[in-house]
Write a protein that holds these residues in place. Structure first.
Motif, PDB file in Angstrom:
ATOM      1  N   VAL A  26      26.215  11.280 -51.944  1.00  0.00           N
ATOM      2  CA  VAL A  26      26.410   9.831 -52.054  1.00  0.00           C
ATOM      3  C   VAL A  26      26.687   9.231 -50.683  1.00  0.00           C
ATOM      4  N   MET A  27      27.528   9.894 -49.889  1.00  0.00           N
ATOM      5  CA  MET A  27      27.853   9.380 -48.559  1.00  0.00           C
ATOM      6  C   MET A  27      26.641   9.423 -47.627  1.00  0.00           C
ATOM      7  N   PHE A  28      25.885  10.506 -47.662  1.00  0.00           N
ATOM      8  CA  PHE A  28      24.699  10.598 -46.814  1.00  0.00           C
ATOM      9  C   PHE A  28      23.620   9.597 -47.248  1.00  0.00           C
ATOM     10  N   ALA A  29      23.484   9.368 -48.555  1.00  0.00           N
ATOM     11  CA  ALA A  29      22.525   8.373 -49.040  1.00  0.00           C
ATOM     12  C   ALA A  29      22.944   6.968 -48.605  1.00  0.00           C
ATOM     13  N   SER A  30      24.231   6.687 -48.652  1.00  0.00           N
ATOM     14  CA  SER A  30      24.724   5.393 -48.177  1.00  0.00           C
ATOM     15  C   SER A  30      24.486   5.235 -46.691  1.00  0.00           C
ATOM     16  N   SER A  31      24.679   6.309 -45.950  1.00  0.00           N
ATOM     17  CA  SER A  31      24.432   6.276 -44.513  1.00  0.00           C
ATOM     18  C   SER A  31      22.957   6.018 -44.226  1.00  0.00           C
ATOM     19  N   LEU A  32      22.089   6.649 -44.973  1.00  0.00           N
ATOM     20  CA  LEU A  32      20.656   6.433 -44.803  1.00  0.00           C
ATOM     21  C   LEU A  32      20.262   4.996 -45.154  1.00  0.00           C
ATOM     22  N   ALA A  33      20.878   4.442 -46.183  1.00  0.00           N
ATOM     23  CA  ALA A  33      20.605   3.042 -46.548  1.00  0.00           C
ATOM     24  C   ALA A  33      21.041   2.098 -45.435  1.00  0.00           C
ATOM     25  N   MET A  34      22.224   2.313 -44.882  1.00  0.00           N
ATOM     26  CA  MET A  34      22.705   1.460 -43.792  1.00  0.00           C
ATOM     27  C   MET A  34      21.844   1.623 -42.548  1.00  0.00           C
TER      28      MET A  34
ATOM     29  N   ILE B  37      27.269   0.771 -37.439  1.00  0.00           N
ATOM     30  CA  ILE B  37      28.638   1.299 -37.476  1.00  0.00           C
ATOM     31  C   ILE B  37      28.963   1.824 -38.872  1.00  0.00           C
ATOM     32  N   MET B  38      28.534   1.103 -39.895  1.00  0.00           N
ATOM     33  CA  MET B  38      28.762   1.572 -41.260  1.00  0.00           C
ATOM     34  C   MET B  38      27.998   2.860 -41.535  1.00  0.00           C
ATOM     35  N   ALA B  39      26.785   2.989 -40.999  1.00  0.00           N
ATOM     36  CA  ALA B  39      26.008   4.214 -41.181  1.00  0.00           C
ATOM     37  C   ALA B  39      26.725   5.404 -40.558  1.00  0.00           C
ATOM     38  N   VAL B  40      27.294   5.215 -39.384  1.00  0.00           N
ATOM     39  CA  VAL B  40      28.031   6.300 -38.726  1.00  0.00           C
ATOM     40  C   VAL B  40      29.283   6.656 -39.527  1.00  0.00           C
ATOM     41  N   GLY B  41      29.995   5.649 -40.019  1.00  0.00           N
ATOM     42  CA  GLY B  41      31.193   5.906 -40.824  1.00  0.00           C
ATOM     43  C   GLY B  41      30.879   6.665 -42.101  1.00  0.00           C
ATOM     44  N   PHE B  42      29.824   6.263 -42.790  1.00  0.00           N
ATOM     45  CA  PHE B  42      29.429   6.964 -44.013  1.00  0.00           C
ATOM     46  C   PHE B  42      28.946   8.385 -43.715  1.00  0.00           C
TER      47      PHE B  42
END
Length: 100
Positions: free
Chosen positions: A21-29, A49-54
């Motif tokens: 879920v976190m990696f998918a969110s990072s990919l979306a950002m 920044i959100m992609a890096v955080g996720f």
């Protein structure tokens, strides 16, 4: 009295589902950043920044269970990064959103 924050932050990593879920969110950002910054030429550093955080959170959740300290450090780093983004958005929006 044990610290509730310490128990949550330095708990065992959540496993593959949470990491996915976190990696998918990072990919979306990251895709949002690429679309707006590269294709539309509009500065959107907040999505990067959100992609890096996720991604940091996803990496923390994908670690083996015996790496609790490292997972906790990555979680703290991700939370500080995302909190810093929120603080900058509130107190200095021109840095994040650009001049209006």
């Amino acid at each position: 009295m044990p610290s509730k924050i310490k128990d949550v932050v330095f708990s065992e990593p959540g496993g593959r589902r949470n990491a996915f879920v976190m990696f998918a969110s990072s990919l979306a950002m990251l895709s949002i950043y690429i679309y707006y910054d590269v294709l539309r030429d509009v500065s959107s550093v907040n999505s990067l920044i959100m992609a890096v955080g996720f991604a940091l959170s996803g990496f923390a959740e994908s670690l083996p269970t015996e790496r609790r300290q490292m997972a906790g450090g990555l979680r703290v780093t991700a939370v500080l990064l995302l909190t810093g983004l929120l603080v900058l958005t509130i107190f200095a929006p021109e840095l994040i959103l650009g001049p209006r």
